[in-house]
Each structure stands twice: as structure tokens, then as C-alpha cells.
Design a protein around this motif. Structure first.
Motif, mmCIF file in Angstrom:
data_model
loop_
_atom_site.group_PDB
_atom_site.id
_atom_site.type_symbol
_atom_site.label_atom_id
_atom_site.label_comp_id
_atom_site.label_asym_id
_atom_site.label_seq_id
_atom_site.Cartn_x
_atom_site.Cartn_y
_atom_site.Cartn_z
ATOM 1 N N GLN A 1 -43.511 77.551 -58.490
ATOM 2 C CA GLN A 1 -42.843 78.862 -58.386
ATOM 3 C C GLN A 1 -43.853 80.006 -58.470
ATOM 4 N N GLN A 2 -44.961 79.765 -59.205
ATOM 5 C CA GLN A 2 -45.967 80.827 -59.400
ATOM 6 C C GLN A 2 -47.009 80.853 -58.279
ATOM 7 N N GLY A 3 -46.884 79.949 -57.310
ATOM 8 C CA GLY A 3 -47.777 80.003 -56.145
ATOM 9 C C GLY A 3 -48.921 79.015 -56.135
ATOM 10 N N THR A 4 -48.942 78.072 -57.081
ATOM 11 C CA THR A 4 -50.029 77.079 -57.066
ATOM 12 C C THR A 4 -49.777 76.037 -55.978
ATOM 13 N N VAL B 1 -43.705 71.802 -65.995
ATOM 14 C CA VAL B 1 -44.943 72.565 -65.758
ATOM 15 C C VAL B 1 -45.218 72.626 -64.253
ATOM 16 N N ILE B 2 -45.027 71.499 -63.582
ATOM 17 C CA ILE B 2 -45.306 71.451 -62.140
ATOM 18 C C ILE B 2 -44.336 72.351 -61.373
ATOM 19 N N GLU B 3 -43.087 72.367 -61.775
ATOM 20 C CA GLU B 3 -42.095 73.245 -61.118
ATOM 21 C C GLU B 3 -42.511 74.711 -61.289
ATOM 22 N N THR B 4 -42.931 75.068 -62.503
ATOM 23 C CA THR B 4 -43.353 76.456 -62.753
ATOM 24 C C THR B 4 -44.604 76.795 -61.940
ATOM 25 N N LEU B 5 -45.547 75.849 -61.904
ATOM 26 C CA LEU B 5 -46.764 76.085 -61.111
ATOM 27 C C LEU B 5 -46.387 76.395 -59.662
ATOM 28 N N LEU C 1 -46.546 62.631 -60.876
ATOM 29 C CA LEU C 1 -46.861 62.673 -59.444
ATOM 30 C C LEU C 1 -45.601 62.816 -58.591
ATOM 31 N N THR C 2 -44.490 62.264 -59.086
ATOM 32 C CA THR C 2 -43.229 62.377 -58.336
ATOM 33 C C THR C 2 -42.851 63.860 -58.236
ATOM 34 N N ALA C 3 -42.978 64.567 -59.378
ATOM 35 C CA ALA C 3 -42.656 66.001 -59.382
ATOM 36 C C ALA C 3 -43.639 66.764 -58.475
ATOM 37 N N ALA C 4 -44.903 66.383 -58.519
ATOM 38 C CA ALA C 4 -45.909 67.070 -57.694
ATOM 39 C C ALA C 4 -45.554 66.920 -56.210
ATOM 40 N N ARG C 5 -45.154 65.711 -55.834
ATOM 41 C CA ARG C 5 -44.761 65.485 -54.430
ATOM 42 C C ARG C 5 -43.509 66.288 -54.109
ATOM 43 N N HIS C 6 -42.543 66.264 -55.034
ATOM 44 C CA HIS C 6 -41.272 66.963 -54.817
ATOM 45 C C HIS C 6 -41.515 68.458 -54.579
ATOM 46 N N TYR C 7 -42.420 69.044 -55.345
ATOM 47 C CA TYR C 7 -42.662 70.494 -55.226
ATOM 48 C C TYR C 7 -43.795 70.816 -54.244
ATOM 49 N N GLY C 8 -44.283 69.785 -53.563
ATOM 50 C CA GLY C 8 -45.268 70.006 -52.501
ATOM 51 C C GLY C 8 -46.657 70.384 -52.989
ATOM 52 N N LEU C 9 -46.998 69.978 -54.219
ATOM 53 C CA LEU C 9 -48.341 70.270 -54.724
ATOM 54 C C LEU C 9 -49.273 69.088 -54.430
ATOM 55 N N THR C 10 -50.464 69.384 -53.978
ATOM 56 C CA THR C 10 -51.467 68.343 -53.767
ATOM 57 C C THR C 10 -52.210 68.127 -55.082
ATOM 58 N N VAL C 11 -52.495 66.864 -55.385
ATOM 59 C CA VAL C 11 -53.251 66.543 -56.611
ATOM 60 C C VAL C 11 -54.498 65.758 -56.202
#
Ligand code: NAD
Length: 329
Positions: free
Chosen positions: A66-69, A60-64, A84-94
Motif C-alpha cells: 500500500q505504501q508503494g514498495t 507487513v507485506i500488505e502495508t509495504l 512468500l504467499t503474501a508477497a506474491r499476492h501483493y505483487g512484491l518481488t523478493v
């Protein structure tokens, strides 16, 4: 700024719409929870806001991403549902809402104690049926009893303050002592000592690898016969199978629980016309001395106001690049 709010219930819409008058974000409310199947609804939203019912796994985080989140703004304190590991990997702030209202949860825990002790929930049903018999409704004075608090943080401290008013002996267990609780007369003990002396035990620690199934068969075996156990913390703190065994022997005098280990997919939904498939949960419900609520301890006007305003403030600070470290996870 476009914000997609997932798992939004009527109360989320009310409180977030009110709070948004100050911010003017372009908010889209989705009733559905965020999952692999619904993640496309977030397409083009730089911010998604999620609750504990949303499934923020790596896919889900990877798709988010890719979709610009860019930001996942949680409307909860807990974050065990986020990879959280995936969030960090894809550069998303939580971000999260670390504390909304300790009073809400502490007051609710006290409510469970009072209802279970004096059987108010059973008396309510009985009187509606014009049955005014007092048989089976006998309680005890809380005054003079010993109350054990596991986890003396923000909620545990408020619980301690309220219970002190009843004139009880307060025992505490925590990895760190709270000076305010000490001032209230709470005495820190080992778990074994608490189990040996407490008439009521209330859980207010987080669910971590250290506290998973803290209340297991061994712990239950050390507790005073007929102890009252209250869990408004997290379901995973208690081994439910062991609990059922202890309920059957009468070791547990009463059980109040607002959280359940397998609550996902069940709590927060109206399943009144469905067949409950969870036999462990169903067994728990058969005991007359068990009071279960569906994760509602947080549910007060003040807590919802705070959750809504903090969530939107987190988004604003993210936008402005001024997000405080304590809010980012
Ligand atoms: P907090 O962080 O202020 O306090 C938690 C306390 O637990 C701290 O004092 C900490 O030192 C202690 N602790 C940590 N590890 C421990 C361990 N291994 N053994 C004993 N104590 C330990 O948190 P809080 O705001 O008081 O919330 C407590 C918990 O309540 C949350 O983690 C959450 O699971 C639960 N909660 C439930 C609801 C609900 O609606 N039912 C709502 C909010 C919070």
C-alpha cells in the motif's frame, strides 16, 4: 532509487555504503527491524532491504504494498521469515543472496571443533586468571577420527575439504551426492550408520519440514558416546530439550552451536544487562563442554562484501528488468 535498509548494524552501513559507490542509490539506514510497528518507516520506498531479524508477515507485506514498495531485497540466503504467499499476492518481488561465502561458515565450524576439543575457550579464561593448571583441558588428536557431515552442499563441501587435511575418515549424509566430496574420499552412509561411527558430526543442511528436529532423542540415542556435535546450520535442526537430556547423561561429549531454535529476539542484540528469560538456553550455557556463539559463522569481511554487492546488484537488475530467476524466491 530510494532504498530503506532495515536491521542495519554498523557493519551493514559500512559495507553497503562502500558497495553503493558503484550504484548511487538513495539509501536510508534504519537500525530498527521491520515489524508491524515500524513498517511506516518504509513509506514511499520502492525498495526495502531486510535481514533475518525482520518480520515480513502478511500484514507487513500488505502495508509495504500500500505504501508503494515493489521489491524486498533480502540480505540473507534464508527466507523462512518471509510470507512468500503474501508477497506474491501483493505483487512484491523478493530477492536474496543465495551464497555469500561457504568458507566463512565452514571455517567457523572447524574453529568450534578445535576450541571444544582442546578447550581453548576455557584455557583463555583460566590463563587470564593466572591459573596454569592443565586439569580438565585434555583433548584428542583429530587425525584418524571419523567425521560425519549432514548436508554436503556448498558449506558442507568446504568443511569436507578442510577436514580432509586433518587426516580423518569422512562420512556424509545428503539427499543428493556431491561428486567433489566423493573425490575427497567422503563415503555416503545412512544416518544410522553415521551416528554409529562418527566421533564428530557437523550439520550443514537447510531447515525444512524434513530436517526439523533431525537431531532428536532417537538420533542422539544412536550416536557414539561422547560424540561432538556442531550446529552452524539452523537451530530448528536440533531438539534442544532432547539435547539437554543427552548432555546430562554424558552421551554428548561436546556441543558447538552458532544457531539456536529460539534465537530470534536474542541473537544480534546486546542483552548483557538484561535477564535472559529462556531457561532452556540458560541450562545449555551451564555445561562446561558447550560453546555457543550468536549466529556469527557468516560474519567475515568477504561474506559482508559479497552480501552488500549482491543485494545492490539485485536491486539494479530488478530496476532494469533483468533479474535472474535464481535470485527471485
Ligand atoms: P546448500 O544448498 O549448498 O547445501 C545444502 C545441502 O543440504 C544440499 O546438498 C542439500 O541436498 C542438502 N539437504 C537438503 N535437504 C536435506 C535433507 N533432508 N537431509 C540431508 N541433506 C539435505 O546450502 P549451503 O550454502 O551449504 O548452506 C547450508 C545451510 O547453512 C543453510 O541452509 C543455512 O541454514 C546454514 N547457514 C548458516 C549460516 C550461519 O551464519 N550460521 C550462514 C549461512 C548458511
Amino acid at each position: 532509487m530510494k532504498v530503506a535498509i532495515f536491521s542495519s548494524q554498523s557493519f551493514d552501513r559500512k559495507y553497503l555504503t562502500q558497495a553503493n559507490q558503484e550504484y548511487g542509490y538513495d539509501i536510508h539506514f534504519y537500525k530498527t527491524n521491520l515489524t508491524r510497528q515500524t513498517v511506516n518507516l518504509a513509506n514511499g520506498f520502492p525498495v526495502v532491504s531486510c535481514f533475518v531479524t525482520d518480520e515480513l508477515d502478511a500484514q507487513v507485506i500488505e502495508t509495504l504494498c500500500q505504501q508503494g514498495t515493489k521489491l524486498i531485497a533480502l540480505r540473507s540466503a534464508g527466507f523462512n521469515h518471509v510470507d512468500l504467499t503474501a508477497a506474491r499476492h501483493y505483487g512484491l518481488t523478493v530477492t536474496r543472496v543465495p551464497a555469500y561465502s561457504p568458507y566463512a561458515v565452514a571455517e567457523f565450524a572447524v574453529g568450534l571443533i578445535l576450541s571444544l576439543n582442546r578447550k581453548i575457550h576455557r584455557a583463555y579464561a583460566r590463563v587470564r586468571d593466572h591459573n596454569f593448571s592443565l586439569e580438565g583441558l585434555l583433548g584428542f588428536d583429530i587425525h584418524g577420527k571419523t567425521v560425519g557431515i549432514i548436508g554436503t552442499g556448498m558449506i558442507g563441501q568446504v568443511f569436507c575439504q578442510i577436514m580432509q587435511g586433518f587426516g580423518v575418515n569422512l562420512l556424509g549424509y545428503d539427499v543428493a551426492e556431491n561428486a567433489e566430496c566423493l573425490k575427497l574420499g567422503l563415503v555416503y552412509t545412512s544416518l544410522a550408520e553415521m551416528y554409529a561411527h562418527a566421533d564428530i558430526i557437523s550439520l550443514h543442511c537447510p531447515l525444512t519440514p524434513d530436517t526439523y528436529h533431525l537431531i532428536n532423542a532417537e538420533a542422539l540415542g544412536k550416536m557414539k558416546p561422547e560424540v561432538m556435535l556442531i550446529n552452524t546450520g539452523r537451530g530448528g535442526l536440533v531438539d534442544t530439550q532432547a539435547l539437554i537430556a543427552a548432555m546430562k547423561t554424558g552421551r554428548i561429549g561436546a556441543l558447538g552451536m552458532d544457531v539456536y531454535e529460539e534465537e530470534e529476539g536474542m541473537f544480534f542484540h546486546d542483552l548483557s544487562a538484561s535477564i535472559i528469560q529462556d531457561d532452556i538456553f540458560s541450562r545449555l550455557q551451564t555445561f562446561p563442554n558447550v560453546l555457543i556463539t550468536g549466529h556469527q559463522a557468516f560474519f567475515t569481511q568477504e561474506a559482508l562484501t559479497h552480501i552488500a554487492s549482491t543485494t545492490l546488484k539485485n536491486i539494479q537488475q530488478f530496476e532494469q528488468g533483468t533479474l535472474s530467476e535464481t535470485l527471485v524466491i
